[in-house]
Design an enzyme around this catalytic site. Sequence first.
Site, short mmCIF file in Angstrom:
data_model
loop_
_atom_site.label_atom_id
_atom_site.label_comp_id
_atom_site.label_asym_id
_atom_site.label_seq_id
_atom_site.Cartn_x
_atom_site.Cartn_y
_atom_site.Cartn_z
N LYS A 128 -39.41 -21.94 -0.05
CA LYS A 128 -40.73 -21.37 -0.36
C LYS A 128 -41.71 -22.06 0.58
O LYS A 128 -41.96 -23.26 0.48
CB LYS A 128 -41.09 -21.64 -1.82
CG LYS A 128 -42.42 -21.02 -2.21
CD LYS A 128 -42.60 -21.05 -3.71
CE LYS A 128 -43.79 -20.23 -4.16
NZ LYS A 128 -45.08 -20.71 -3.65
N CYS A 429 -71.05 -49.89 -22.94
CA CYS A 429 -71.12 -48.74 -22.03
C CYS A 429 -71.66 -49.19 -20.68
O CYS A 429 -72.74 -49.79 -20.62
CB CYS A 429 -72.00 -47.65 -22.63
SG CYS A 429 -72.32 -46.31 -21.48
N CYS A 447 -68.94 -44.76 -26.05
CA CYS A 447 -70.30 -45.31 -26.05
C CYS A 447 -71.01 -44.82 -27.30
O CYS A 447 -70.93 -43.64 -27.64
CB CYS A 447 -71.01 -44.80 -24.80
SG CYS A 447 -72.79 -44.93 -24.89
N CYS A 453 -77.96 -42.60 -23.86
CA CYS A 453 -77.07 -42.93 -22.74
C CYS A 453 -77.25 -41.86 -21.66
O CYS A 453 -76.97 -40.68 -21.90
CB CYS A 453 -75.62 -42.97 -23.21
SG CYS A 453 -74.48 -43.18 -21.83
S1 IVH Z 1 -41.33 -13.51 -1.93
C1 IVH Z 1 -42.54 -9.92 -4.50
N1 IVH Z 1 -40.47 -15.52 -0.51
O1 IVH Z 1 -45.23 -17.70 -2.53
C2 IVH Z 1 -42.26 -11.30 -4.02
N2 IVH Z 1 -42.72 -15.58 -1.27
O2 IVH Z 1 -46.06 -18.08 -5.27
C3 IVH Z 1 -43.00 -11.66 -2.83
N3 IVH Z 1 -43.98 -17.55 -0.55
O3 IVH Z 1 -47.39 -14.96 -2.63
C4 IVH Z 1 -42.93 -13.05 -2.44
N4 IVH Z 1 -42.36 -18.48 0.61
O4 IVH Z 1 -47.13 -16.24 -0.39
C5 IVH Z 1 -41.51 -14.99 -1.17
N5 IVH Z 1 -39.62 -17.20 0.81
C6 IVH Z 1 -40.63 -16.68 0.14
C7 IVH Z 1 -41.87 -17.32 0.09
C8 IVH Z 1 -42.90 -16.74 -0.67
C9 IVH Z 1 -43.62 -18.58 0.23
C10 IVH Z 1 -45.31 -17.42 -1.17
C11 IVH Z 1 -45.92 -16.05 -1.06
C12 IVH Z 1 -46.19 -15.65 -2.49
C13 IVH Z 1 -46.23 -16.97 -3.17
C14 IVH Z 1 -45.95 -16.86 -4.66
#
Ligand code: IVH
Length: 708
Positions: A128, A429, A447, A453
């Site tokens: 992610k 305080c 306090c 205060c």
């Molecule tokens: S899939 C319908 N894959 O995470 C699903 N999102 O917390 C679409 N993001 O808005 C998202 N890496 O900006 C997907 N490998 C990944 C991702 C990812 C980062 C972000 C994206 C999304 C957010 C959600």
Amino acid sequence: MTEATEPSDLTPEQARQELARLAVLLGDANLAYHQNDAPEISDADYDRLKQRNAAIEAAFPDLVRDDSPSLMVGAPAADGFSKITHSVRMMSLANAFDDDELFDFRDRINRYLGQADGHPIAFTAEPKIDGLSLSLRYEQGQLVSAATRGDGQVGENVTANARTIADIPHSIENAPDILEVRGEVYMSHRDFADLNARHSSRGGKVFANPRNAAAGSLRQLDASITADRPLCFFAYSWGELSHPLADTQMGAIERLAAMGFKTNPLTRLCDSVEDLLDHYRTIETQRSTLGYDIDGVVYKVNDLSLQSRLGFRATTPRWAIAHKFPAELAWTTLAGIDIQVGRTGALSPVARLTPVTVGGVVVSNATLHNEDYILGRDGNGNPIRDGKDIRVGDWVQVYRAGDVIPKIADVDLSKRPDAAQPFVFPDQCPECGSPAIREEGDAVRRCTGGMICPAQAVERLKHFVSRKAFDIDGLGAKQIEMFFGDDVLPIREPADIFTLETRDAANLARLKNRDGWGDKSAKNLFQAIEDKKQIPFGKCLFALGIRHVGEVAANLIALHYGDWDSFVMAMQDAQDADSAAYQDLIAIDGFGQVMAQSLLAAFAPGAERDGIDRLTAHLTIAPAQRPKTDGSPVAGKTIVFTGTLERMSRSEAKAKAESLGAKVAGSVSARTDLLVAGPGAGSKAKKAADLGIETIDEEGWLRLIEGL
Ligand code: IVH
């Protein structure tokens, strides 16, 4: 004419001259900052000039210059971008934090699809990326537009900016006629460090982390600035397609890669939850050497026909989940412990730290909760951190999870300086010197100075004007600080707000000449104050900031007593614990002894009560409306809202439910009748399921109350 002259007081000729002057000043400042990376004025001065330019343009729209600074460059200004409506909504992801939640995720999918528990499902697993999402639209193989996610439905048009990113192809071959590619824009660690070094050597803006740098760089009105910033893009998803890319998620990602998009090399196909967890750990161990920020691993059902059967909840797909990494930790030294005094007098210890980067964010303050926490024990006297206390000079571990306030998790005794002394929590305080007392059963020391205060008084005033209380336009926390410290035109208690306009004329003239205040803003403020003289009973009581009397309790009281005068009279009578009035008060459903004591203390004869009377003399307090519950399907029911609500705010949902005769509770128990769960609902949804409590989503809730 001076810079303090209100735009609306300028003659057209003066406005024209001033706009010309600002165009030159801001043009030079932009050139210095963005193109030469050598700013000549401070950010604050720059913002002030920009605001003045915008205000004059708003007052004289006909005089907006072709080379107006508001049309050119500057800090990311959402309003400056044209908007693009996404043809397919851009969704978010539900989160999971532990292994069990992943088994639940698989089981939920199986249940939804009518398959047996534990039925194997294939998923993709990929990092992610911690950046910002972008949707690219290609028509006949040509890039025609690029938009940020925005609110999911409408994003900002950043087409020119996206074209400057090397990872984004301008044209592609063998693509469907309509192809929307979605993915993440991010900045590598090395590029982030170089950019910040470049900026800081020239006194320019330094970004807190690569994500902010990426967002700030993409959302520039001048694409030549984006071009100058090293941004990257990983494709991981898609929007509108005139023709499917593949039958599987993995196949689609491979297809995107074949078209020339960068896809993440750590994307894997996994056949079981155990495989997903395996890959999660692999990615976690590589995290620090990847060269860019990631904050978890995303799992997606591989079979696209299953994805389409599973579909979406309000904002998240049922077929994907983000498995987040645990909170970030870092070690640093504790430079000092400050004591802050809150609205109800609570003394809160705050750790002042030698600044340290925790997961990409520089942290220099953290909460220490209360005096027991510093001493190494919990509220019941049991040891925490093996009973280790925390001392100034100690080497401490900072913990940061998401956007919440960082905490001190641990202390390393082997590094404790010899001279470090146990921390002595003040019993006075620090703001007003009144005794600070810890009552039996209370975790915090408070306090006792009440309104004498200054810290309590100013925090109470901020609460008084806050959104759920009086919500006075133009009078927020910042203005309260300013008026509170003002000797000539002070606001020291809520009643002072309502006498501001009628105080003597010379003082008013002073207000009008003050920085940022002109005739118009003073007039607007007085009007906003006037508008709030009519206030519903519940809001007025909540605004007083009486300890334990939150929004829900205040509304319960309002409903119970109906009008303010009857309530005040009852509070007088209830001062005697043997009275019928007292019994009546504590018998209110949802109202306890502790709340009653606190409320009675505020209304007992004395300084606090006098302050309330001085305030209410200026107000018309509207009696509480007994809810119309005829035909209401939720009258008398206890409802809990959890998770994210898309189409209304939590406050709105609660107000509506209460107006229909329901009781809204904060936690799920056997007494709960209905749970309304939005995306991201966690333990409450689980508990409701365990207790067999009816659970509906936001759409279900709206259907239930339709027409009421
Ligand atoms: S899939 C319908 N894959 O995470 C699903 N999102 O917390 C679409 N993001 O808005 C998202 N890496 O900006 C997907 N490998 C990944 C991702 C990812 C980062 C972000 C994206 C999304 C957010 C959600």
